[in-house]
Design an enzyme around this catalytic site. Structure first.
Site, PDB file in Angstrom:
ATOM      1  N   HIS A   1       1.231  -1.152   0.126  1.00  0.00           N
ATOM      2  CA  HIS A   1      -0.149  -0.413  -0.453  1.00  0.00           C
ATOM      3  C   HIS A   1       1.235   1.416   0.145  1.00  0.00           C
ATOM      4  O   HIS A   1       1.779   0.928   0.991  1.00  0.00           O
ATOM      5  CB  HIS A   1      -0.865   0.165   1.114  1.00  0.00           C
ATOM      6  CG  HIS A   1      -2.208   0.836   1.077  1.00  0.00           C
ATOM      7  ND1 HIS A   1      -1.838   2.316   1.488  1.00  0.00           N
ATOM      8  CD2 HIS A   1      -3.819   0.621   0.429  1.00  0.00           C
ATOM      9  CE1 HIS A   1      -3.079   2.797   0.692  1.00  0.00           C
ATOM     10  NE2 HIS A   1      -3.592   2.217   1.071  1.00  0.00           N
TER      11      HIS A   1
ATOM     12  N   ASP B   1      -7.855  -5.243  -0.155  1.00  0.00           N
ATOM     13  CA  ASP B   1      -7.926  -6.265  -1.669  1.00  0.00           C
ATOM     14  C   ASP B   1      -7.900  -7.913  -0.877  1.00  0.00           C
ATOM     15  O   ASP B   1      -8.578  -8.798  -1.519  1.00  0.00           O
ATOM     16  CB  ASP B   1      -7.806  -5.772  -2.418  1.00  0.00           C
ATOM     17  CG  ASP B   1      -8.205  -4.529  -2.793  1.00  0.00           C
ATOM     18  OD1 ASP B   1      -9.687  -4.192  -2.704  1.00  0.00           O
ATOM     19  OD2 ASP B   1      -7.980  -3.856  -3.361  1.00  0.00           O
TER      20      ASP B   1
HETATM   21  N1  CMC Z   1       4.229  -8.001  -4.462  1.00  0.00           N
HETATM   22  C1  CMC Z   1       5.751  -7.185  -4.871  1.00  0.00           C
HETATM   23  N2  CMC Z   1       6.365  -6.456  -4.788  1.00  0.00           N
HETATM   24  C2  CMC Z   1       5.657  -5.724  -4.477  1.00  0.00           C
HETATM   25  C3  CMC Z   1       4.081  -5.474  -4.205  1.00  0.00           C
HETATM   26  C4  CMC Z   1       3.284  -6.156  -4.204  1.00  0.00           C
HETATM   27  N3  CMC Z   1       1.968  -6.232  -3.975  1.00  0.00           N
HETATM   28  N4  CMC Z   1       3.790  -3.966  -4.512  1.00  0.00           N
HETATM   29  C5  CMC Z   1       4.938  -3.014  -4.050  1.00  0.00           C
HETATM   30  N5  CMC Z   1       6.233  -4.279  -4.845  1.00  0.00           N
HETATM   31  C6  CMC Z   1       7.778  -3.268  -4.443  1.00  0.00           C
HETATM   32  C7  CMC Z   1       7.731  -3.207  -5.593  1.00  0.00           C
HETATM   33  O1  CMC Z   1       8.223  -3.800  -7.085  1.00  0.00           O
HETATM   34  C8  CMC Z   1       8.924  -1.623  -5.143  1.00  0.00           C
HETATM   35  O2  CMC Z   1      10.424  -2.563  -5.121  1.00  0.00           O
HETATM   36  P1  CMC Z   1      11.534  -1.880  -5.903  1.00  0.00           P
HETATM   37  O3  CMC Z   1      10.980  -0.753  -4.683  1.00  0.00           O
HETATM   38  O4  CMC Z   1      12.411  -3.228  -5.707  1.00  0.00           O
HETATM   39  O5  CMC Z   1      10.819  -1.156  -7.005  1.00  0.00           O
HETATM   40  C9  CMC Z   1       8.285  -1.414  -3.737  1.00  0.00           C
HETATM   41  O6  CMC Z   1       7.650  -2.826  -2.917  1.00  0.00           O
HETATM   42  C10 CMC Z   1       7.481  -0.216  -3.751  1.00  0.00           C
HETATM   43  O7  CMC Z   1       6.612  -0.143  -4.258  1.00  0.00           O
HETATM   44  P2  CMC Z   1       5.958   0.759  -5.615  1.00  0.00           P
HETATM   45  O8  CMC Z   1       5.019   0.413  -6.364  1.00  0.00           O
HETATM   46  O9  CMC Z   1       7.237   1.402  -5.032  1.00  0.00           O
HETATM   47  O10 CMC Z   1       4.768   1.537  -3.927  1.00  0.00           O
HETATM   48  P3  CMC Z   1       3.798   2.590  -4.334  1.00  0.00           P
HETATM   49  O11 CMC Z   1       3.943   3.047  -3.270  1.00  0.00           O
HETATM   50  O12 CMC Z   1       3.652   2.851  -5.543  1.00  0.00           O
HETATM   51  O13 CMC Z   1       2.417   1.232  -5.339  1.00  0.00           O
HETATM   52  C11 CMC Z   1       0.824   0.036  -4.955  1.00  0.00           C
HETATM   53  C12 CMC Z   1       1.224   0.658  -3.876  1.00  0.00           C
HETATM   54  C13 CMC Z   1      -0.284  -0.709  -3.794  1.00  0.00           C
HETATM   55  C14 CMC Z   1      -0.574  -0.006  -5.553  1.00  0.00           C
HETATM   56  C15 CMC Z   1       1.380  -1.909  -4.896  1.00  0.00           C
HETATM   57  O14 CMC Z   1       1.653  -2.115  -3.472  1.00  0.00           O
HETATM   58  C16 CMC Z   1       0.414  -2.639  -5.675  1.00  0.00           C
HETATM   59  O15 CMC Z   1       1.103  -2.447  -6.666  1.00  0.00           O
HETATM   60  N6  CMC Z   1      -0.135  -3.379  -4.784  1.00  0.00           N
HETATM   61  C17 CMC Z   1      -1.304  -4.483  -5.602  1.00  0.00           C
HETATM   62  C18 CMC Z   1      -2.130  -4.372  -6.279  1.00  0.00           C
HETATM   63  C19 CMC Z   1      -2.924  -3.279  -4.953  1.00  0.00           C
HETATM   64  O16 CMC Z   1      -3.018  -4.195  -3.778  1.00  0.00           O
HETATM   65  N7  CMC Z   1      -3.781  -2.299  -4.247  1.00  0.00           N
HETATM   66  C20 CMC Z   1      -4.800  -2.456  -3.522  1.00  0.00           C
HETATM   67  C21 CMC Z   1      -4.163  -1.507  -3.055  1.00  0.00           C
HETATM   68  S1  CMC Z   1      -5.376  -1.289  -1.145  1.00  0.00           S
HETATM   69  C22 CMC Z   1      -6.994  -0.750  -1.786  1.00  0.00           C
HETATM   70  C23 CMC Z   1      -7.002   0.325  -2.908  1.00  0.00           C
HETATM   71  O17 CMC Z   1      -6.079   1.466  -2.856  1.00  0.00           O
HETATM   72  O18 CMC Z   1      -8.134   0.658  -3.631  1.00  0.00           O
END
Ligand code: CMC
Length: 427
Positions: free
Chosen positions: A305, A362
């Site tokens: 998140h 989720d």
């Molecule tokens: N599985 C594997 N690696 C992950 C995941 C994951 N679910 N989420 C983040 N990472 C890694 C990502 O690859 C990155 O690694 P690095 O620093 O080596 O590049 C690091 O963790 C930080 O991730 P980010 O994408 O820079 O973080 P963000 O804050 O931009 O993204 C997020 C947050 C929710 C989009 C992301 O965690 C994600 O894609 N999760 C899966 C989708 C999901 O479950 N979304 C629902 C969110 S909660 C409800 C809502 O908001 O609707």
């Protein structure tokens, strides 16, 4: 506390006020930075930028805290109802018994949709994703309710807000009915908001539909847990769309479009699909390895998140509710075992520990929704239904904010410098 921050770039700049919220980090007010220094700030994804002042929702991502108008989400999920939470988000305080009765009465009396809207559905293919239908139909509301699109009239804003919260379950249920080829059901005013939605979704005109209190209470809890979440992507979209003066129905359609993406609300559908694809706990290591592989775009859906870096308090409530609901309904779903084992393994893995990745809202919601009988394509629709309460509250707050301006970010231009047009035969 208060005070100012000094920002000077090559002798230009000066002092910038530091603003204090009720709780949470201080904020440096850089509105005058560009005028003083001729420089913008660069913050894609708004990781360091507050776009507005808000009194609605507070999140402390490190402590796993989520408050609506000051009330912790776990207390609301356990003790309140979605109608009460919708009132709270809109009005700022919990209602009195009389206030709740009046609000519920008003919402109940707005649940029917214009009859012509039913024919609108028939323009869609039967296999259309229900979120595609939601984007279209909610946007179309502005073509049906002209008497509540004047955003400068507080009474019209109120009616539009009530209409949106009231009609979204009807519209969502109709999207479902259309996809399965069953007749639409009209709302029934003696049922609760959530009971009414369940009946319009799963009932048929040929027989009476008994609302199961276990399902009704689980559904209501899921609605509460999704009702608002501060300045997330879809809420910011609603605010940005509304900042130009667009009508509230159009703004909600914009929010729905944003919510659909798998990084946001679409993750609940993606998470259950992933858990089903994993199938059995023995295949979990393979998926964990994929999630950790930089060359593989796969992510564990329902994990991670932007704000929560400790745990998502909504996931805690839902994790417990998943077991309770499945037990009460007498359903044993191997997907829940897979989810629990995946959570256990991931939370012991260095990659997830270091990156502070925890199950989010989720991760467990899909198990419950599937047990209730929803197809995965409806999951994000249910999220949109609940989040409408938050979107509407945030939209109202934005419209009445004296500091509100059209949202207009700037950019770091990295394209070509000015050049002269070359006629096609000379290129
Ligand atoms: N599985 C594997 N690696 C992950 C995941 C994951 N679910 N989420 C983040 N990472 C890694 C990502 O690859 C990155 O690694 P690095 O620093 O080596 O590049 C690091 O963790 C930080 O991730 P980010 O994408 O820079 O973080 P963000 O804050 O931009 O993204 C997020 C947050 C929710 C989009 C992301 O965690 C994600 O894609 N999760 C899966 C989708 C999901 O479950 N979304 C629902 C969110 S909660 C409800 C809502 O908001 O609707």
């Amino acid at each position: 506390m208060g005070g100012s921050a000094k920002i000077e770039i090559e002798g230009q700049g000066g002092e910038y006020p530091i603003l204090n919220g009720t709780i949470g980090p201080e904020v440096v007010d850089i509105r005058k930075l560009y005028g003083a220094t001729d420089r913008f700030t660069y913050d894609p994804g708004f990781t360091s930028t507050a776009s507005c002042r808000s009194k609605i929702t507070y999140i402390d991502g490190d402590a796993g805290v989520l408050l609506h108008r000051g009330y912790p989400i776990d207390q609301l999920a356990e003790k309140s109802s979605f109608m009460e939470v919708a009132y709270l988000l809109l009005n700022g305080d919990l209602p009195s018994a009389e206030g709740l009765k009046d609000f519920t009465y008003t919402i109940t009396r707005h649940t029917m949709v214009h009859e012509q809207l039913a024919t609108f559905y028939r323009g869609f293919r039967r296999d259309a994703h229900p979120m595609a239908i939601m984007c279209g139909v909610v946007g179309a509301l502005s073509a049906f309710y002209h008497d509540s699109t004047d955003i400068d009239d507080p009474e019209q804003r109120k009616i539009a807000s009530h209409r949106l919260i009231a009609k979204i379950p009807t519209i969502a249920a109709m999207a479902y009915k259309y996809s399965v080829g069953q007749p639409f059901l009209y709302p029934k005013n003696d049922l609760s908001y959530t009971g009414n939605f369940l009946r319009m979704t799963f009932g048929v005109p040929a027989e009476e539909y008994e609302v199961d209190p276990v399902i009704e209470s689980a559904m209501d809890k899921i609605f509460i847990l999704h009702a608002d979440h501060e300045q997330n992507a879809s809420t910011s979209t609603v605010r940005l769309a509304g900042s130009s003066g667009a009508n509230p129905f159009a703004c909600m359609a914009a929010g729905i479009a944003c919510l659909w993406g798998p990084a946001h609300g679409g993750a609940n559908e993606a998470a259950l699909n992933m858990l089903r694809e994993i199938g059995t706990p023995d295949r979990i290591p393979e998926y964990i390895a994929r999630a950790k592989n930089k060359d593989d775009p796969f992510r564990l859906m329902g994990f991670g998140h932007r704000v929560y870096k400790n745990f998502d308090p909504r996931a805690k409530v839902l994790s417990k509710a998943a077991t309770e609901v499945l037990d009460k309904l007498g359903i044993s779903d191997p997907v829940l075992d897979t989810a629990r084992e995946l959570e256990r393994i991931a939370l012991e893995d260095d990659y997830f520990i270091e990156k502070k990745l925890y199950p989010n809202v989720d991760f467990y919601s899909g198990v419950i929704l599937s047990a209730i009988g929803f197809p995965t394509t409806m999951f994000t629709v249910l999220f949109a239904l609940a989040r409408t309460a938050g979107w509407v509250a945030q939209w109202n707050e934005m419209i009445t904010d004296p500091e509100q301006k059209i949202g207009r970010p700037r950019q770091l231009y990295v394209g070509s410098e000015q050049r002269d047009y070359v006629p096609v035969d000379q290129r």
